[in-house]
Design an enzyme around this catalytic site. Structure first.
Site, PDB file in Angstrom:
ATOM      1  CE  LYS A  55      -5.767   0.472  -0.773  1.00  0.00           C
ATOM      2  NZ  LYS A  55      -4.223   0.178  -0.774  1.00  0.00           N
ATOM      3  CB  SER A  80      -1.617   6.183  -4.022  1.00  0.00           C
ATOM      4  OG  SER A  80      -1.782   4.790  -3.351  1.00  0.00           O
ATOM      5  CD  GLU A 206       1.955   5.833  10.783  1.00  0.00           C
ATOM      6  OE1 GLU A 206       1.051   5.938   9.894  1.00  0.00           O
ATOM      7  OE2 GLU A 206       2.091   6.401  11.838  1.00  0.00           O
ATOM      8  N   GLY A 210       6.136   9.564   7.463  1.00  0.00           N
ATOM      9  CA  GLY A 210       4.579   9.739   7.654  1.00  0.00           C
ATOM     10  C   GLY A 210       4.028   9.209   8.725  1.00  0.00           C
ATOM     11  CG  ASP A 212      -0.478   9.913   9.056  1.00  0.00           C
ATOM     12  OD1 ASP A 212       0.169   9.275   8.393  1.00  0.00           O
ATOM     13  OD2 ASP A 212      -1.757   9.579   9.083  1.00  0.00           O
ATOM     14  CB  SER A 306      -0.381  -4.969   1.944  1.00  0.00           C
ATOM     15  OG  SER A 306       0.807  -4.020   1.782  1.00  0.00           O
TER      16      SER A 306
HETATM   17  C1  LIG Z   1      -3.403   0.588  -0.020  1.00  0.00           C
HETATM   18  C2  LIG Z   1      -2.246  -0.044   0.464  1.00  0.00           C
HETATM   19  C3  LIG Z   1      -1.703  -0.200   1.741  1.00  0.00           C
HETATM   20  C4  LIG Z   1      -2.562   0.365   2.703  1.00  0.00           C
HETATM   21  O1  LIG Z   1      -3.839   0.266   3.004  1.00  0.00           O
HETATM   22  P1  LIG Z   1      -4.885   1.220   3.716  1.00  0.00           P
HETATM   23  O2  LIG Z   1      -6.035   0.382   3.885  1.00  0.00           O
HETATM   24  O3  LIG Z   1      -5.015   2.646   3.176  1.00  0.00           O
HETATM   25  O4  LIG Z   1      -4.033   1.296   5.331  1.00  0.00           O
HETATM   26  C5  LIG Z   1      -0.703  -0.905   1.959  1.00  0.00           C
HETATM   27  N1  LIG Z   1      -0.168  -1.999   1.192  1.00  0.00           N
HETATM   28  C6  LIG Z   1      -0.468  -1.626  -0.017  1.00  0.00           C
HETATM   29  C7  LIG Z   1       0.072  -2.451  -1.216  1.00  0.00           C
HETATM   30  C8  LIG Z   1      -1.662  -0.862  -0.413  1.00  0.00           C
HETATM   31  O5  LIG Z   1      -2.057  -0.925  -1.715  1.00  0.00           O
END
Ligand SMILES: *Cc1c(COP(=O)(O)O)cnc(C)c1O
Length: 321
Positions: A55, A80, A206, A210, A212, A306
């Protein structure tokens, strides 16, 4: 010509903006994982990104494009957790004030880290309050610029730089699996894949609780759900964004789901075999591949890990038995 919210040129420009500031994270491989799946797997480890998740890429790319007036006013977001830290750190690096609207049950590690980067935290109840409305009201009252966690072209383009680096390092891939919450990461990565490896099949992953995103892709319209109860706290989104969905419906082949138990299995695999700490949400894509949701045999497969932000005690509870 494409009328999508972002193009590959936006991802390239974002990559220039974050150069030398975001980490170029490692791409790891595992013989054990390859043997278990019959595929050749490339793990793009955003758990090693600054503040511990991808992010940072999108947040920095967004604030770096503020006008002088916006920089003077400050930035606000709702999140979050990881986006909050990303905004707080990016704002600090760029000399901008940050206000963060966070759920009152956000993991302590994420709240502390956000404050540690100098962000002002305002709490809300994720089961009863509308964080978007609260964020917008505060933005208007205090003259702050709102950068949402996923539905913003600058955020999406920034997240896509993770996949750009993966393709540059691993070469063409047959499949790319990407964690999915609101779709910032998936839309950015799919944009990079479309340009750098047009034959690559892009798959979003996902939480089962959830689905969606899966339903949205299948029906062609954004599906809204209640906040899902899942270990994957970074993917507890209630719906995709208008901009993220516009890209996802064009560039993503399929969305699959994994259970919390499968996430924990993947966490254990990463800790015991690859010696890396990955948060539950960070395991989404890997869990889909390791539990063979789709046939990957004989394929070269990219997996985005991620993030790695998980309380040590929580990590021990989840992986300890
Ligand atoms: C925010 C996040 C996601 C999901 O990313 P989106 O861009 O909202 O789809 C996945 N893994 C981690 C660790 C995140 O912080």
């Amino acid at each position: 010509m494409s009328t999508l919210p972002i193009s590959f040129e936006d991802v390239v420009a974002a990559h220039e903006r974050i150069r030398g500031i975001a980490h170029r994270t490692p791409v790891l491989t595992s013989t054990t994982a390859n043997e278990r799946t019959g595929a050749e797997l490339f793990f793009k480890c955003e758990s090693f990104q600054r503040m511990g998740a991808f992010k940072f890429r999108g947040a920095y790319n967004a604030i770096a494009q503020f006008t002088p007036e916006q920089r003077a006013g400050g930035v606000i977001t709702f999140s979050s957790g990881n986006h909050a830290q990303a905004i707080a750190l990016s704002a600090k690096l760029l000399g901008v004030k940050a206000v963060i609207v966070m759920p009152n049950d956000a993991p302590a590690i994420k709240v502390e880290a956000t404050r540690g980067y100098g962000g002002e935290v305002i709490f809300y109840d994720r089961y009863t309050e509308d964080r978007e409305a609260l964020g917008k009201r505060l933005a208007a009252e205090r003259g702050l610029t709102l950068i949402p966690p996923y539905d913003h072209p600058h955020v999406m383009a920034g997240q896509g730089t993770a996949a750009k680096e993966l393709f540059e390092e691993a070469g063409a891939l047959d499949m790319l699996f990407v964690p999915l919450g609101g779709g910032g990461l998936l839309s950015g990565c799919a944009t990079a894949a479309h340009a750098l490896a047009p034959a690559c099949t892009v798959i979003g992953v996902e939480p089962e609780a959830g689905n969606d995103g899966q339903r949205s892709l299948r029906t062609g319209a954004i599906v809204h759900i209640e906040t899902p109860k899942t270990l994957a706290d970074g993917a507890q989104t209630q719906h995709l964004g208008n901009d993220t969905f516009a890209v996802i419906r064009e560039r993503v082949r399929e969305i699959v789901t994994v259970s919390d138990a499968e996430l924990v299995e993947a966490m254990k695999f990463f800790a015991s075999r690859m010696k890396i700490v990955v948060e539950p949400t960070g395991c989404l894509a890997a869990a889909a591949v390791l539990s063979q949701k789709l046939d990957v045999r004989g394929k070269r497969v990219g997996i985005v890990i991620s993030g790695g932000n998980v309380d040590l005690q929580r990590f021990a509870e989840l992986t300890g038995n």
